[in-house]
Design a protein around this motif. Structure first.
Motif, PDB file in Angstrom:
ATOM      1  N   CYS A 138       9.151 -32.542   1.914  1.00 28.19           N
ATOM      2  CA  CYS A 138       7.933 -33.013   1.044  1.00 28.19           C
ATOM      3  C   CYS A 138       7.105 -33.423   2.414  1.00 28.19           C
ATOM      4  O   CYS A 138       7.500 -33.326   3.374  1.00 28.19           O
ATOM      5  CB  CYS A 138       8.374 -34.003   0.171  1.00 28.19           C
ATOM      6  SG  CYS A 138       9.198 -35.602   1.063  1.00 28.19           S
ATOM      7  N   SER A 146      10.799 -29.537  -3.764  1.00 29.63           N
ATOM      8  CA  SER A 146      11.242 -28.512  -4.853  1.00 29.63           C
ATOM      9  C   SER A 146      12.696 -28.481  -4.609  1.00 29.63           C
ATOM     10  O   SER A 146      13.458 -28.456  -3.657  1.00 29.63           O
ATOM     11  CB  SER A 146      10.498 -27.210  -4.709  1.00 29.63           C
ATOM     12  OG  SER A 146      10.535 -26.535  -3.327  1.00 29.63           O
ATOM     13  N   ASP A 155       6.371 -25.112 -11.623  1.00 28.54           N
ATOM     14  CA  ASP A 155       5.537 -25.547 -10.712  1.00 28.54           C
ATOM     15  C   ASP A 155       4.226 -26.570 -11.363  1.00 28.54           C
ATOM     16  O   ASP A 155       4.062 -26.001 -12.620  1.00 28.54           O
ATOM     17  CB  ASP A 155       5.041 -24.381  -9.802  1.00 28.54           C
ATOM     18  CG  ASP A 155       4.722 -25.149  -8.356  1.00 28.54           C
ATOM     19  OD1 ASP A 155       4.773 -26.275  -8.238  1.00 28.54           O
ATOM     20  OD2 ASP A 155       4.118 -24.271  -7.287  1.00 28.54           O
ATOM     21  N   ARG A 178       9.825 -27.281  -9.069  1.00 24.21           N
ATOM     22  CA  ARG A 178       9.305 -28.569  -8.151  1.00 24.21           C
ATOM     23  C   ARG A 178       8.573 -29.465  -9.341  1.00 24.21           C
ATOM     24  O   ARG A 178       8.329 -30.561  -9.113  1.00 24.21           O
ATOM     25  CB  ARG A 178       8.074 -28.025  -7.511  1.00 24.21           C
ATOM     26  CG  ARG A 178       7.285 -29.192  -6.681  1.00 24.21           C
ATOM     27  CD  ARG A 178       6.459 -28.762  -5.390  1.00 24.21           C
ATOM     28  NE  ARG A 178       5.577 -27.654  -6.075  1.00 24.21           N
ATOM     29  CZ  ARG A 178       4.622 -26.973  -4.943  1.00 24.21           C
ATOM     30  NH1 ARG A 178       4.922 -27.556  -3.647  1.00 24.21           N
ATOM     31  NH2 ARG A 178       3.953 -25.937  -5.292  1.00 24.21           N
ATOM     32  N   TYR A 194      12.528 -21.443  -9.090  1.00 24.42           N
ATOM     33  CA  TYR A 194      11.657 -22.368  -8.247  1.00 24.42           C
ATOM     34  C   TYR A 194      11.517 -23.564  -9.218  1.00 24.42           C
ATOM     35  O   TYR A 194      10.631 -23.463  -9.997  1.00 24.42           O
ATOM     36  CB  TYR A 194      10.546 -21.819  -7.395  1.00 24.42           C
ATOM     37  CG  TYR A 194       9.705 -22.465  -6.630  1.00 24.42           C
ATOM     38  CD1 TYR A 194      10.154 -22.549  -5.137  1.00 24.42           C
ATOM     39  CD2 TYR A 194       8.492 -23.241  -7.190  1.00 24.42           C
ATOM     40  CE1 TYR A 194       9.286 -23.563  -4.528  1.00 24.42           C
ATOM     41  CE2 TYR A 194       7.690 -24.038  -6.483  1.00 24.42           C
ATOM     42  CZ  TYR A 194       8.142 -24.194  -5.208  1.00 24.42           C
ATOM     43  OH  TYR A 194       7.217 -25.129  -4.373  1.00 24.42           O
ATOM     44  N   ARG A 246      17.093 -27.486  -1.507  1.00 23.22           N
ATOM     45  CA  ARG A 246      16.171 -28.732  -1.694  1.00 23.22           C
ATOM     46  C   ARG A 246      15.282 -28.689  -0.377  1.00 23.22           C
ATOM     47  O   ARG A 246      15.687 -28.538   0.727  1.00 23.22           O
ATOM     48  CB  ARG A 246      16.859 -30.235  -1.517  1.00 23.22           C
ATOM     49  CG  ARG A 246      17.714 -30.728  -2.593  1.00 23.22           C
ATOM     50  CD  ARG A 246      16.982 -30.930  -3.748  1.00 23.22           C
ATOM     51  NE  ARG A 246      17.932 -31.309  -4.904  1.00 23.22           N
ATOM     52  CZ  ARG A 246      17.523 -31.656  -6.116  1.00 23.22           C
ATOM     53  NH1 ARG A 246      16.244 -31.511  -6.635  1.00 23.22           N
ATOM     54  NH2 ARG A 246      18.584 -31.871  -7.248  1.00 23.22           N
ATOM     55  N   THR A 287       1.644 -31.040  -4.952  1.00 25.29           N
ATOM     56  CA  THR A 287       2.283 -30.010  -3.746  1.00 25.29           C
ATOM     57  C   THR A 287       2.953 -30.837  -2.682  1.00 25.29           C
ATOM     58  O   THR A 287       3.610 -30.268  -1.888  1.00 25.29           O
ATOM     59  CB  THR A 287       1.274 -29.244  -3.244  1.00 25.29           C
ATOM     60  OG1 THR A 287       0.015 -30.016  -2.485  1.00 25.29           O
ATOM     61  CG2 THR A 287       0.657 -28.351  -4.078  1.00 25.29           C
TER      62      THR A 287
END
Length: 157
Positions: free
Chosen positions: A44, A113, A105, A131, A129, A41, A109
């Motif tokens: 953020c 993720s 993704d 997110r 990946y 993890r 942003t």
């Protein structure tokens, strides 16, 4: 009549094309080699927990590293039960982990993720990946790994 014929031809083609292709790929390693699945993890813009957990299915071991915004920072090791190993093995095969895309993704942003990695015999076979807007079956795998980790950490990360 023409529609029926077209339908039959297409159905036959799809049936032949699918022969021999399993719904999922069997994940196995040569005798004496390890299979591991890790879950990481990432940070953020807020106080999201940052950690990595590696589930070694061959040695029945969970290696955890708490990095940021977690109750236990540092490295810890826990034993995995045979039932936990079987649950992980079953879900990565049934949900076709090897068939997922490598990247889920999107335009956002500032959210954390989740990176999962499957290694067989020390070689990374698949890295994902995730997110934004990943498939439900991938999320199920992530949630299972998190739930097992939480049970080892006493309910809090």
């Amino acid at each position: 009549m023409r529609r029926i014929l077209t339908f039959l031809v297409l159905s036959s083609f799809l049936m032949i094309a699918s022969c021999g292709n399993p719904l999922y790929k069997k994940i196995s390693a040569p005798e004496g080699h390890q299979i591991s699945l890790s879950l990481e993890r990432t940070p953020c813009l807020g106080e999201c927990p940052v950690y990595k957990a590696t589930f070694d299915l061959s040695d029945k071991e969970l290696r955890y590293e708490g990095r940021q915004f977690v109750s236990g920072k540092g490295k810890q090791t826990y034993a995995l039960t045979a039932e936990e190993v079987n649950r992980i093995s079953s879900i990565i095969e049934a949900n076709d982990y090897l068939g997922f895309q490598d990247n889920y993704d999107g335009p956002i942003t500032d959210v954390p993720s989740c990176i999962t990695r499957l290694s067989i015999a020390g070689i990374e076979e698949k890295s994902i990946y995730h997110r934004f807007e990943g498939p439900e079956k991938l999320i199920e795998i992530e949630q299972l790994l998190d739930s097992i980790l939480l049970s080892k950490l006493g309910g809090t990360i």
